[in-house]
Design an enzyme around this catalytic site. Structure first.
Site, PDB file in Angstrom:
ATOM      1  CE  LYS A  22      -2.145   2.015   4.205  1.00  0.00           C
ATOM      2  NZ  LYS A  22      -1.515   3.190   4.034  1.00  0.00           N
ATOM      3  CG  ASN A  23       2.374   2.935   3.286  1.00  0.00           C
ATOM      4  OD1 ASN A  23       1.111   3.058   3.429  1.00  0.00           O
ATOM      5  ND2 ASN A  23       2.902   2.795   4.708  1.00  0.00           N
ATOM      6  NE  ARG A  93      -8.158  12.165   7.342  1.00  0.00           N
ATOM      7  CZ  ARG A  93      -9.215  12.892   7.706  1.00  0.00           C
ATOM      8  NH1 ARG A  93      -8.841  14.300   7.099  1.00  0.00           N
ATOM      9  NH2 ARG A  93     -10.277  12.703   8.344  1.00  0.00           N
ATOM     10  CB  CYS A 117      -5.591  10.704  10.027  1.00  0.00           C
ATOM     11  SG  CYS A 117      -3.983  10.208  10.806  1.00  0.00           S
ATOM     12  NE  ARG A 122      -0.553  10.811   8.457  1.00  0.00           N
ATOM     13  CZ  ARG A 122      -0.646   9.745   8.345  1.00  0.00           C
ATOM     14  NH1 ARG A 122      -1.702   8.955   8.757  1.00  0.00           N
ATOM     15  NH2 ARG A 122       0.040   8.812   7.564  1.00  0.00           N
ATOM     16  N   PRO A 123       0.512  16.737  10.151  1.00  0.00           N
ATOM     17  CG  PRO A 123       2.498  17.473  11.551  1.00  0.00           C
ATOM     18  CD  PRO A 123       1.109  16.377  11.555  1.00  0.00           C
ATOM     19  CB  ILE A 124       1.626  18.292   4.983  1.00  0.00           C
ATOM     20  CG1 ILE A 124       0.684  19.576   4.930  1.00  0.00           C
ATOM     21  CG2 ILE A 124       0.830  17.156   5.019  1.00  0.00           C
ATOM     22  CD1 ILE A 124      -0.172  19.623   3.417  1.00  0.00           C
ATOM     23  CG  ASP A 125       5.487  21.014   9.487  1.00  0.00           C
ATOM     24  OD1 ASP A 125       4.948  19.840   9.512  1.00  0.00           O
ATOM     25  OD2 ASP A 125       6.434  21.088   9.992  1.00  0.00           O
ATOM     26  CG  LEU A 126       8.744  18.308   8.076  1.00  0.00           C
ATOM     27  CD1 LEU A 126       9.308  17.095   8.505  1.00  0.00           C
ATOM     28  CD2 LEU A 126       9.849  19.447   8.373  1.00  0.00           C
ATOM     29  CG  ASP A 306       2.326   1.753   9.468  1.00  0.00           C
ATOM     30  OD1 ASP A 306       1.698   2.706  10.133  1.00  0.00           O
ATOM     31  OD2 ASP A 306       2.730   1.988   8.382  1.00  0.00           O
ATOM     32  NE  ARG A 398      -6.948   4.267   5.037  1.00  0.00           N
ATOM     33  CZ  ARG A 398      -6.135   4.698   5.787  1.00  0.00           C
ATOM     34  NH1 ARG A 398      -6.420   4.304   7.360  1.00  0.00           N
ATOM     35  NH2 ARG A 398      -5.054   4.951   5.705  1.00  0.00           N
TER      36      ARG A 398
HETATM   37  C1  UD1 Z   1       3.854   7.100   6.311  1.00  0.00           C
HETATM   38  C2  UD1 Z   1       3.100   5.767   6.019  1.00  0.00           C
HETATM   39  C3  UD1 Z   1       2.571   5.477   7.303  1.00  0.00           C
HETATM   40  C4  UD1 Z   1       3.454   5.078   8.503  1.00  0.00           C
HETATM   41  C5  UD1 Z   1       4.251   6.629   8.447  1.00  0.00           C
HETATM   42  C6  UD1 Z   1       5.347   6.496   9.606  1.00  0.00           C
HETATM   43  C7  UD1 Z   1       2.228   6.213   3.775  1.00  0.00           C
HETATM   44  C8  UD1 Z   1       1.029   6.233   2.846  1.00  0.00           C
HETATM   45  N1  UD1 Z   1       1.970   6.160   5.149  1.00  0.00           N
HETATM   46  O1  UD1 Z   1       3.035   8.021   6.723  1.00  0.00           O
HETATM   47  O2  UD1 Z   1       1.735   4.087   7.134  1.00  0.00           O
HETATM   48  O3  UD1 Z   1       2.723   5.004   9.674  1.00  0.00           O
HETATM   49  O4  UD1 Z   1       4.885   6.697   7.145  1.00  0.00           O
HETATM   50  O5  UD1 Z   1       6.352   5.274   9.228  1.00  0.00           O
HETATM   51  O6  UD1 Z   1       3.401   5.670   3.127  1.00  0.00           O
HETATM   52  N2  UD1 Z   1       5.560  15.003  10.309  1.00  0.00           N
HETATM   53  C9  UD1 Z   1       5.512  16.265  10.532  1.00  0.00           C
HETATM   54  N3  UD1 Z   1       5.543  17.427   9.614  1.00  0.00           N
HETATM   55  C10 UD1 Z   1       5.380  16.949   8.200  1.00  0.00           C
HETATM   56  C11 UD1 Z   1       5.387  15.518   8.101  1.00  0.00           C
HETATM   57  C12 UD1 Z   1       5.486  14.426   9.025  1.00  0.00           C
HETATM   58  O7  UD1 Z   1       5.797  16.953  11.760  1.00  0.00           O
HETATM   59  O8  UD1 Z   1       5.445  17.681   7.453  1.00  0.00           O
HETATM   60  C13 UD1 Z   1       5.436  14.200  11.610  1.00  0.00           C
HETATM   61  C14 UD1 Z   1       4.302  13.270  11.629  1.00  0.00           C
HETATM   62  O9  UD1 Z   1       3.168  13.903  12.458  1.00  0.00           O
HETATM   63  C15 UD1 Z   1       4.615  12.017  12.440  1.00  0.00           C
HETATM   64  C16 UD1 Z   1       6.077  11.980  11.484  1.00  0.00           C
HETATM   65  O10 UD1 Z   1       6.475  13.045  11.193  1.00  0.00           O
HETATM   66  O11 UD1 Z   1       4.726  12.003  13.608  1.00  0.00           O
HETATM   67  C17 UD1 Z   1       6.208  10.875  10.694  1.00  0.00           C
HETATM   68  O12 UD1 Z   1       5.355  10.931   9.659  1.00  0.00           O
HETATM   69  P1  UD1 Z   1       5.594  10.641   8.031  1.00  0.00           P
HETATM   70  O13 UD1 Z   1       6.962   9.864   8.149  1.00  0.00           O
HETATM   71  O14 UD1 Z   1       5.182  12.048   7.348  1.00  0.00           O
HETATM   72  O15 UD1 Z   1       4.316   9.707   8.038  1.00  0.00           O
HETATM   73  P2  UD1 Z   1       3.448   9.519   6.553  1.00  0.00           P
HETATM   74  O16 UD1 Z   1       4.276   9.823   5.301  1.00  0.00           O
HETATM   75  O17 UD1 Z   1       2.333  10.450   6.581  1.00  0.00           O
END
Ligand code: UD1
Length: 417
Positions: A22-23, A93, A117, A122-126, A306, A398
């Site tokens: 999936k990922n 998400r 979620c 689920r921030p996307i600031d990065l 996960d 999912r």
């Molecule tokens: C992906 C996986 C998910 C897995 C996660 C961590 C997919 C589709 N999903 O999710 O199954 O649980 O990796 O291994 O691949 N964060 C920030 N700012 C950002 C982005 C992330 O603070 O801009 C934080 C998140 O809140 C979290 C951590 O970084 O605490 C890891 O998140 P991230 O690696 O981005 O997870 P996803 O890509 O959302």
């Protein structure tokens, strides 16, 4: 509403194939937008999140159709939009991954904010700061992201934490940027290597995936390809934990131990015997499991968040107590209350959860709180006496093609009602 009925207490015995990851498939589906061509994706799992990605691609004017069971043909030549509606964004998400690809292809993008979620914020600031580094102008007022990038320009981007989604998003945007982009502090998950392999098959110059520095030489026109998605390491971890907890002997065709060595190490420590080769992973669990040293979730190659709920479910009847520490997401113990209904002894305090093994678990009516939490309920139910009904299994759909089918192949008494 569908539910699963599981009669626990019998040992597992059998073989199952592991679905495509999936990922991996989700970022790869976004990456098809970079090609303006036809792509044939093999080993594509039939999942609710894949359907959501297909809806997004179609909404953007692309074509996507299934051929046979697991081959998906995507044709992105007719792309005629750069906006993803809020309704489609809410379906999945992780849809933010489309941002980098749409920007690279169209020079602009409009997406609603993915929001929180089941696992917490689920921030996307990065993602956004990296895209800004590449030259994108992003206005995120009112929950909608208006992004413009007439010319993306490659440069060094430093991620302050190794976000999987941000690394992937930036790799996709960097393919459309002129010059070289270097992502330092990148996530190192196997799915990022799979994305690199897909992009390379399309003619991109990407290197370093699997390490903390990924380089992309952008600005090259990409073409279509035929690509086979890697096997799903978390689905494999789920079935290994199922066998560990219920007992028995199983073989998972296609599973790769090098992708889940932290999980197999813990299962061995708990008493399972695990053998693997190029064909897959065999797991035998004969006695009551033992508690293990603390399990701390961390970015790859650490223990995967996960697999936290799933391993916890496998250890509910172990001898002794195991400490879990969840370091990736703030709300990732929601399965605990449901497991407690089955007789589990788990105490949560902040990031930590202590599982004290009990001799018996009993079936109960439970409900899924999230995808992996739902899978954990199935793992626990297989080791419980009597019948468990698992409701709200949309979460499980999912990420698992058909968990009941796979577990039945492994000898479990489980049906979808
Ligand atoms: C992906 C996986 C998910 C897995 C996660 C961590 C997919 C589709 N999903 O999710 O199954 O649980 O990796 O291994 O691949 N964060 C920030 N700012 C950002 C982005 C992330 O603070 O801009 C934080 C998140 O809140 C979290 C951590 O970084 O605490 C890891 O998140 P991230 O690696 O981005 O997870 P996803 O890509 O959302």
């Amino acid at each position: 509403m569908s539910q699963l009925r599981i009669r626990g207490g019998s040992r597992l015995q059998g073989e199952a194939d592991i679905q495509g990851a999936k990922n991996s498939i989700l970022p790869i589906l976004a990456a098809t937008l970079l090609t303006a061509d036809q792509v044939e994706l093999r080993g594509c799992p039939r999942l609710r999140d894949v359907d959501a990605s297909i809806h997004i691609l179609r909404d953007l004017g692309c074509r996507a159709r299934w051929e046979g069971e697991n081959t998906l043909l995507v044709d992105t030549r007719a792309l005629d939009g750069c906006a993803v509606s809020e309704r489609l964004m809410r379906e999945m998400r992780s849809s933010a991954i489309f941002l980098g690809a749409i920007l690279a292809r169209c020079g602009q993008a409009e997406l609603s904010y993915p929001g929180g979620c089941e696992l917490g914020p689920r921030p996307i600031d990065l993602h956004l700061s990296g895209l800004r580094d590449l030259g994108a102008e992003i206005d995120d007022a009112g929950g909608v992201l208006h992004c413009k990038a007439p010319r993306l320009k490659g440069r060094e981007i430093v991620l302050s934490l190794p976000s999987v989604g941000a690394t992937e998003n930036l790799m996709l945007a960097a393919c459309g940027a002129s010059g070289v982009t270097t992502i330092t502090g990148a996530a190192q998950e196997p799915e990022i290597v799979d994305l690199q392999n897909f992009l390379s098959a399309c003619g991109a110059r990407v290197s370093g995936a699997g390490s903390s520095t990924v380089s992309v030489e952008g600005g090259r026109p990409l073409h279509g390809c035929t690509y086979t998605v890697m096997p799903d390491r978390i689905a494999a971890a789920t079935y290994l934990c199922a066998a560990a907890s219920a007992g028995g002997e199983i073989f998972l065709r296609g599973a790769r131990e090098e992708h889940l060595s932290t999980v197999t190490a813990v299962l061995r420590e708990a008493g399972c015997s695990i053998l693997s080769d190029a064909a897959g992973i065999a797991c035998a669990s004969r006695d009551r499991l033992s508690a293990v040293r603390p399990v701390r979730t961390a970015p790859y190659p650490g223990f995967p968040t996960d697999a936290q709920a799933i391993l916890m479910a496998a250890l509910l009847k172990s001898r002794g107590a195991t400490v879990f520490e969840e370091n990736m997401f703030s709300s990732r113990y929601r399965h605990v209350d449901e497991l407690s209904r089955m007789g589990a002894d788990i105490r949560v305090s902040g990031r930590a959860a202590v599982v004290t093994g009990t001799e018996r678990l009993h079936g109960a009516p439970v409900r899924c709180t999230d995808l992996r939490g739902g899978a954990a309920l199935c793992v626990a139910a297989l080791a419980a006496e009597g019948e468990t009904t698992v409701r709200e299994i949309g979460h499980i759909d999912r990420g698992y093609e058909d968990i009941a089918r796979d577990l039945r192949r492994l000898g479990a008494d489980i049906v979808r009602l």
